[in-house]
Design a protein around this motif. Structure first.
Motif, PDB file in Angstrom:
ATOM      1  N   ASP A   1       0.847  -1.195   0.000  1.00 53.99           N
ATOM      2  CA  ASP A   1       0.000   0.000   0.000  1.00 53.99           C
ATOM      3  C   ASP A   1       0.882   1.244   0.000  1.00 53.99           C
ATOM      4  N   PRO A   2       0.533   2.227  -0.820  1.00 44.96           N
ATOM      5  CA  PRO A   2       1.384   3.424  -0.850  1.00 44.96           C
ATOM      6  C   PRO A   2       1.232   4.280   0.403  1.00 44.96           C
ATOM      7  N   PHE A   3       2.341   4.744   0.915  1.00 40.23           N
ATOM      8  CA  PHE A   3       2.310   5.699   2.038  1.00 40.23           C
ATOM      9  C   PHE A   3       2.020   7.087   1.481  1.00 40.23           C
ATOM     10  N   HIS A   4       0.996   7.737   2.007  1.00 41.05           N
ATOM     11  CA  HIS A   4       0.757   9.148   1.686  1.00 41.05           C
ATOM     12  C   HIS A   4       0.869   9.884   3.000  1.00 41.05           C
ATOM     13  N   LEU A   5       2.004  10.534   3.191  1.00 35.26           N
ATOM     14  CA  LEU A   5       2.263  11.103   4.524  1.00 35.26           C
ATOM     15  C   LEU A   5       1.259  12.183   4.901  1.00 35.26           C
TER      16      LEU A   5
ATOM     17  N   TYR B   1      10.582  10.039   0.925  1.00 35.47           N
ATOM     18  CA  TYR B   1      10.196   9.164   2.045  1.00 35.47           C
ATOM     19  C   TYR B   1       9.050   8.240   1.644  1.00 35.47           C
ATOM     20  N   GLU B   2       8.057   8.831   0.998  1.00 41.54           N
ATOM     21  CA  GLU B   2       6.884   8.017   0.640  1.00 41.54           C
ATOM     22  C   GLU B   2       7.275   6.844  -0.253  1.00 41.54           C
ATOM     23  N   GLU B   3       8.127   7.108  -1.234  1.00 43.98           N
ATOM     24  CA  GLU B   3       8.483   6.000  -2.122  1.00 43.98           C
ATOM     25  C   GLU B   3       9.363   4.975  -1.401  1.00 43.98           C
ATOM     26  N   ALA B   4      10.304   5.465  -0.615  1.00 42.77           N
ATOM     27  CA  ALA B   4      11.200   4.537   0.107  1.00 42.77           C
ATOM     28  C   ALA B   4      10.389   3.669   1.071  1.00 42.77           C
ATOM     29  N   MET B   5       9.462   4.301   1.791  1.00 43.88           N
ATOM     30  CA  MET B   5       8.677   3.548   2.769  1.00 43.88           C
ATOM     31  C   MET B   5       7.741   2.566   2.078  1.00 43.88           C
ATOM     32  N   THR B   6       7.201   2.971   0.932  1.00 39.82           N
ATOM     33  CA  THR B   6       6.300   2.076   0.208  1.00 39.82           C
ATOM     34  C   THR B   6       7.072   0.884  -0.360  1.00 39.82           C
ATOM     35  N   ARG B   7       8.214   1.164  -0.975  1.00 46.04           N
ATOM     36  CA  ARG B   7       8.989   0.089  -1.615  1.00 46.04           C
ATOM     37  C   ARG B   7       9.651  -0.837  -0.593  1.00 46.04           C
ATOM     38  N   CYS B   8       9.927  -0.306   0.578  1.00 45.86           N
ATOM     39  CA  CYS B   8      10.680  -1.093   1.568  1.00 45.86           C
ATOM     40  C   CYS B   8       9.839  -1.413   2.802  1.00 45.86           C
ATOM     41  N   ASN B   9       8.532  -1.472   2.637  1.00 47.63           N
ATOM     42  CA  ASN B   9       7.652  -1.880   3.736  1.00 47.63           C
ATOM     43  C   ASN B   9       7.385  -3.368   3.562  1.00 47.63           C
TER      44      ASN B   9
ATOM     45  N   PRO C   1       7.187  -7.564   4.976  1.00 46.15           N
ATOM     46  CA  PRO C   1       6.707  -8.295   6.161  1.00 46.15           C
ATOM     47  C   PRO C   1       7.821  -8.461   7.187  1.00 46.15           C
ATOM     48  N   HIS C   2       9.057  -8.607   6.723  1.00 43.96           N
ATOM     49  CA  HIS C   2      10.153  -8.822   7.672  1.00 43.96           C
ATOM     50  C   HIS C   2      10.676  -7.531   8.271  1.00 43.96           C
ATOM     51  N   ALA C   3      10.410  -6.390   7.654  1.00 42.83           N
ATOM     52  CA  ALA C   3      10.936  -5.124   8.194  1.00 42.83           C
ATOM     53  C   ALA C   3       9.956  -3.993   7.898  1.00 42.83           C
ATOM     54  N   PRO C   4       8.878  -3.909   8.687  1.00 47.30           N
ATOM     55  CA  PRO C   4       7.833  -2.914   8.400  1.00 47.30           C
ATOM     56  C   PRO C   4       8.211  -1.496   8.819  1.00 47.30           C
ATOM     57  N   TRP C   5       7.568  -0.550   8.190  1.00 45.88           N
ATOM     58  CA  TRP C   5       7.724   0.864   8.552  1.00 45.88           C
ATOM     59  C   TRP C   5       6.589   1.295   9.472  1.00 45.88           C
ATOM     60  N   HIS C   6       6.918   2.136  10.438  1.00 45.61           N
ATOM     61  CA  HIS C   6       5.912   2.726  11.318  1.00 45.61           C
ATOM     62  C   HIS C   6       5.998   4.244  11.180  1.00 45.61           C
ATOM     63  N   VAL C   7       4.859   4.891  11.040  1.00 42.57           N
ATOM     64  CA  VAL C   7       4.830   6.354  11.062  1.00 42.57           C
ATOM     65  C   VAL C   7       4.410   6.772  12.465  1.00 42.57           C
ATOM     66  N   VAL C   8       5.254   7.543  13.127  1.00 43.84           N
ATOM     67  CA  VAL C   8       4.930   7.983  14.485  1.00 43.84           C
ATOM     68  C   VAL C   8       4.647   9.491  14.478  1.00 43.84           C
ATOM     69  N   PRO C   9       3.435   9.878  14.892  1.00 43.93           N
ATOM     70  CA  PRO C   9       3.128  11.305  14.976  1.00 43.93           C
ATOM     71  C   PRO C   9       4.057  11.942  16.004  1.00 43.93           C
ATOM     72  N   ALA C  10       4.807  12.973  15.588  1.00 45.42           N
ATOM     73  CA  ALA C  10       5.890  13.438  16.467  1.00 45.42           C
ATOM     74  C   ALA C  10       5.824  14.929  16.788  1.00 45.42           C
ATOM     75  N   ASN C  11       4.700  15.599  16.447  1.00 46.04           N
ATOM     76  CA  ASN C  11       4.591  17.019  16.816  1.00 46.04           C
ATOM     77  C   ASN C  11       4.568  17.204  18.329  1.00 46.04           C
ATOM     78  N   ARG C  12       3.965  16.251  19.016  1.00 42.33           N
ATOM     79  CA  ARG C  12       3.955  16.307  20.491  1.00 42.33           C
ATOM     80  C   ARG C  12       4.957  15.287  20.997  1.00 42.33           C
ATOM     81  N   LYS C  13       5.945  15.808  21.689  1.00 33.31           N
ATOM     82  CA  LYS C  13       7.054  14.924  22.097  1.00 33.31           C
ATOM     83  C   LYS C  13       6.577  13.808  23.016  1.00 33.31           C
ATOM     84  N   TRP C  14       5.646  14.131  23.896  1.00 34.89           N
ATOM     85  CA  TRP C  14       5.185  13.110  24.839  1.00 34.89           C
ATOM     86  C   TRP C  14       4.422  12.004  24.137  1.00 34.89           C
ATOM     87  N   TYR C  15       3.740  12.343  23.053  1.00 37.73           N
ATOM     88  CA  TYR C  15       3.047  11.271  22.321  1.00 37.73           C
ATOM     89  C   TYR C  15       4.046  10.448  21.499  1.00 37.73           C
ATOM     90  N   ARG C  16       5.012  11.147  20.923  1.00 36.92           N
ATOM     91  CA  ARG C  16       6.071  10.460  20.171  1.00 36.92           C
ATOM     92  C   ARG C  16       6.766   9.413  21.066  1.00 36.92           C
TER      93      ARG C  16
END
Ligand code: ATP
Ligand code: MG
Length: 272
Positions: A11-15, A210-218, A220-235
């Motif tokens: 699935d394509p990542f659309h950030l 980033y979107e293409e790299a994450m899509t092409r390299c996501n 089953p053995h090495a998945p990508w996670h997008v972490v919302p990082a605007n709030r440091k405590w949530y990150r």
């Protein structure tokens, strides 16, 4: 805007679909900090078992735009671990010697040995990100790297290394605030790098890379996670959850004691 942090392979990542300010159903910073602390205590215990077991390893790859919090994540979340069992590697622009080899040469050397946790502050992904955006290599060269990366990561996972790849997602407004704070706060100025403004001007190009790299390299053995990082405590909370879940999945165990240990006597020693 969704809260999903992983996607099915292919699935394509659309950030733009990921909200960098997302904070789940956490209402108070206090609540996030309490859960993060709890996760960190669990991480400490899990790492002790991974180290003692000495059979498998974990690799955490951190990628992000400048000031998105790679250093802060390492300090606040990875600080849970016993330093003896962790190795952080920061990948900067390659040296002459590194450039005289294939792009994975320096990366493979930094891969965690059995029992260890490796943390990559930037990684081999720079070779399909900054290299692409700044045209440091021809397209056919960096494009071939998606397959090289997938094969390399498969090699590591086939050799008992679990890989977790995390993209810390901030937006340009948040970055502007953090860069301004670096300029305005004594003791933080050293973190300000004028070159970061150049990367900032190319935000759209970086997101596309980033979107293409994450899509092409996501994979089953090495998945990508997008972490919302605007709030440091949530990150910090989100990263601590991902790493905890991963280590719990591995469920490392202390090795069985050698037989006969219950008969061992510690001989007395006279000294001086
Ligand atoms: P911080 O700014 O928080 O200290 P940083 O990771 O940004 O951390 P810098 O020394 O500012 O560290 O920058 C390292 C630079 O090296 C980044 O701009 C990164 O894109 C670049 N870099 C890393 N790997 C490569 C690579 N393979 N080819 C070219 N540039 C790279
Ligand atoms: Mg920098």
């Amino acid at each position: 805007m969704t809260q999903t942090t992983t996607l099915p392979c292919g699935d394509p990542f659309h950030l733009a679909n990921f909200d960098p300010s997302f904070s789940g159903n956490i209402e108070h910073k206090r609540q996030a900090k309490a859960e993060t602390k709890d996760n960190m205590e669990a991480l400490f215990e899990l790492q002790a078992r991974l180290y003692a077991e000495n059979r498998r390893s974990l690799l955490v790859v951190l990628q992000a735009m400048d000031a998105a919090g790679k250093d802060g994540t390492i300090k606040h979340v990875m600080g849970a671990f016993n330093p003896q069992g962790v190795r952080v590697t920061s990948f900067k622009a390659p040296s002459k010697l590194e450039l005289a080899h294939d792009f994975l040469w320096r990366v493979h050397r930094a891969a965690p040995r059995r029992g260890m946790i490796g943390i990559f502050n930037r990684s081999h992904y720079e070779d399909v990100l900054i290299v692409r955006v700044l045209k440091l290599a021809p397209e056919e060269v960096w494009r071939a790297r998606f397959d090289h990366i997938n094969a390399f990561e498969k090699l590591l996972t086939d050799n008992a290394t679990t890989i977790v790849k995390i993209f810390l997602h901030i937006n340009p407004e948040e970055q502007a605030e953090r860069l301004r704070a670096r300029l305005d706060t004594p003791g933080k100025e050293w973190k300000f790098n004028i070159d970061d403004l150049d990367a900032r001007q190319r935000w759209g190009d970086y997101m596309a890379a980033y979107e293409e790299a994450m899509t092409r390299c996501n994979t089953p053995h090495a998945p990508w996670h997008v972490v919302p990082a605007n709030r440091k405590w949530y990150r910090n909370l989100a990263v601590s959850r991902i790493v905890r879940r991963t280590l719990e999945g591995l469920n490392p165990t202390y090795p069985d004691p050698e037989p006969g240990l219950d008969e061992v006597e510690i001989p007395p020693v006279r000294w001086p």
